[in-house]
Design an enzyme around this catalytic site. Structure first.
Site: not given
Length: 402
Positions: A64, A119, A148, A310-311
């Site tokens: 690579l 390149y 890409n 609660p409740g």
């Protein structure tokens, strides 16, 4: 199996090495029978002696290493052709005819916009060198021309437009799109790594090339990754803008399995700075507790979390088409539902608890509620609804269950 990865600290190298180590260490069990003993990581800080020793014992080589952005054009040939030649000479010296893979580029086609690419010429020279090496030694040579690339750990402002845009949108940096209509062929890093593992198993995909076009062919001189995506620069940036807005919209985009959007979203998230990893949610608080929307989706509604003191009883309403699921994750409660068309007025009840998590459907045409049975503990409920709340069409009508 002992593996040599050159360019191990590059974008592809880091992802490939991480995947191979997971297999080596028994953390990835998708590949039974693939035994990896060593992963040799060669890069610029490695010594010639290390490269020589690793070339002796390697059972497979992933080359690579390469030059993408040199100061001088001449460095392309030295970095992309010269090192490849050195690597193959060392393998020859030690009479190691193990399989070798070469990371090349679409630019090696020297066609279209790549027709005058220094390149590309250096990559093409490397390809020819590897192919000749295979003919001379009988080694299995795998030459891949990658389009890409994108994915986590890709360096922005280098040689990936996707990485540059992800980093800019994630970090509120300026960026430029010269021509939104330009289309890119894109290869996601996980798809590339999967192909590399397939190559290890002798299951690589072969082809020939006609310009940039891949022509799948068993026994072809080249290899390719069969899963790529095409998107314009404008499409990429628009998707990234929608991802960046998610903390405000709560909208999870449409990201079906295997889609480009799903892979791009994961890539975008990998560029977030710490201050954006966590974001506040709007809690609607009153004396009964709170209700907070967590996520919205394009086609499948929303998920919220409800906290009842609660409740407290919440709900006491019904819907025509909207339906919900209540999932109590903490506390002790009672869910009640009644069919509005039931002449007997029968009430259906489910006692629910965070100690035994289950999902309860809130049925269309049934008025429903949820009651916190505890005198001391909050009741915490995850609520899924099949549509995002629309104040102009709430489809929510108050009727007590009892």
């Amino acid at each position: 199996m002992k593996l040599l990865i050159t360019g191990a600290k590059g974008f592809v190298g880091k992802n490939l090495c991480a995947a191979l180590k997971n297999i080596r260490d028994g953390k990835d069990r998708r590949f039974p029978g693939l035994e990896i003993e060593e992963v040799y990581e060669y890069d610029l800080d490695s010594t010639p002696e290390e490269l020589d020793a690793w070339c002796v014992s390697a059972d497979f080589v992933f080359n690579l290493a390469g030059v993408n952005r040199p100061q001088n054009q001449e460095e392309f040939m030295a970095g992309n052709f010269g090192f490849a030649s050195t690597l193959l000479d060392i393998l020859k010296k030690h009479k190691n005819a193990c399989p070798v893979m070469l990371s090349s580029s679409q630019q090696a086609s020297l066609t279209g916009r790549f027709g005058n690419s220094e390149y590309g010429r250096s990559k093409k020279a490397g390809e020819e060198l590897f192919l000749q090496y295979g003919q001379q030694t009988g080694a299995r040579v795998l030459v891949y021309r990658f389009p890409n690339l994108f994915g986590k750990w890709c360096r922005p402002n280098y040689n990936s437009a996707v990485a540059t845009f992800c980093n800019a949108l994630a970090n509120d940096l300026p960026y430029t799109v010269n021509d939104p209509s330009v289309e890119l062929e894109l290869l996601y890093i996980d798809d590339l790594v999967d192909e590399m593992i397939a190559a290890l198993k002798g299951e690589e995909h072969h082809c020939e090339f006609e310009g940039l076009e891949v022509l799948p062919k068993a026994g072809g001189r080249y290899c390719y990754v069969h899963t790529t995506h095409k998107a314009t620069l404008g499409e990429i940036v628009n998707l990234l803008k929608s991802f960046a807005a998610q903390p405000q919209t709560l909208m999870i985009p449409d990201i079906p399995s295997g889609s480009f959007a799903k892979k791009l979203y994961s890539t975008y998230l990998s560029y977030l700075p710490k201050e954006k990893v966590a974001f506040p949610l709007k809690m609607n608080v009153d004396d009964r507790g709170s209700f907070t929307e967590l996520v919205h989706t394009l086609n499948c509604g929303q998920v919220s979390i409800n906290i009842s003191k609660p409740g407290i009883t919440k709900g006491q309403h019904w819907h025509n088409t909207k339906f919900e699921q209540f999932i109590v994750v903490k506390g002790h409660g009672l869910i009640q539902q009644r069919n509005l068309n039931d002449p007997e007025g029968k009430v259906l009840e489910w006692e629910v608890s965070g100690d035994k998590i289950e999902a309860v459907h809130m049925l269309p045409g049934y008025t429903h509620n949820i009651i916190n049975l505890s005198e001391t503990e909050d009741l915490v409920t995850v609520m899924y609804c099949n549509e995002i709340f629309n104040p102009n069409k709430p489809d929510t009508f108050f009727v007590p269950v009892k």
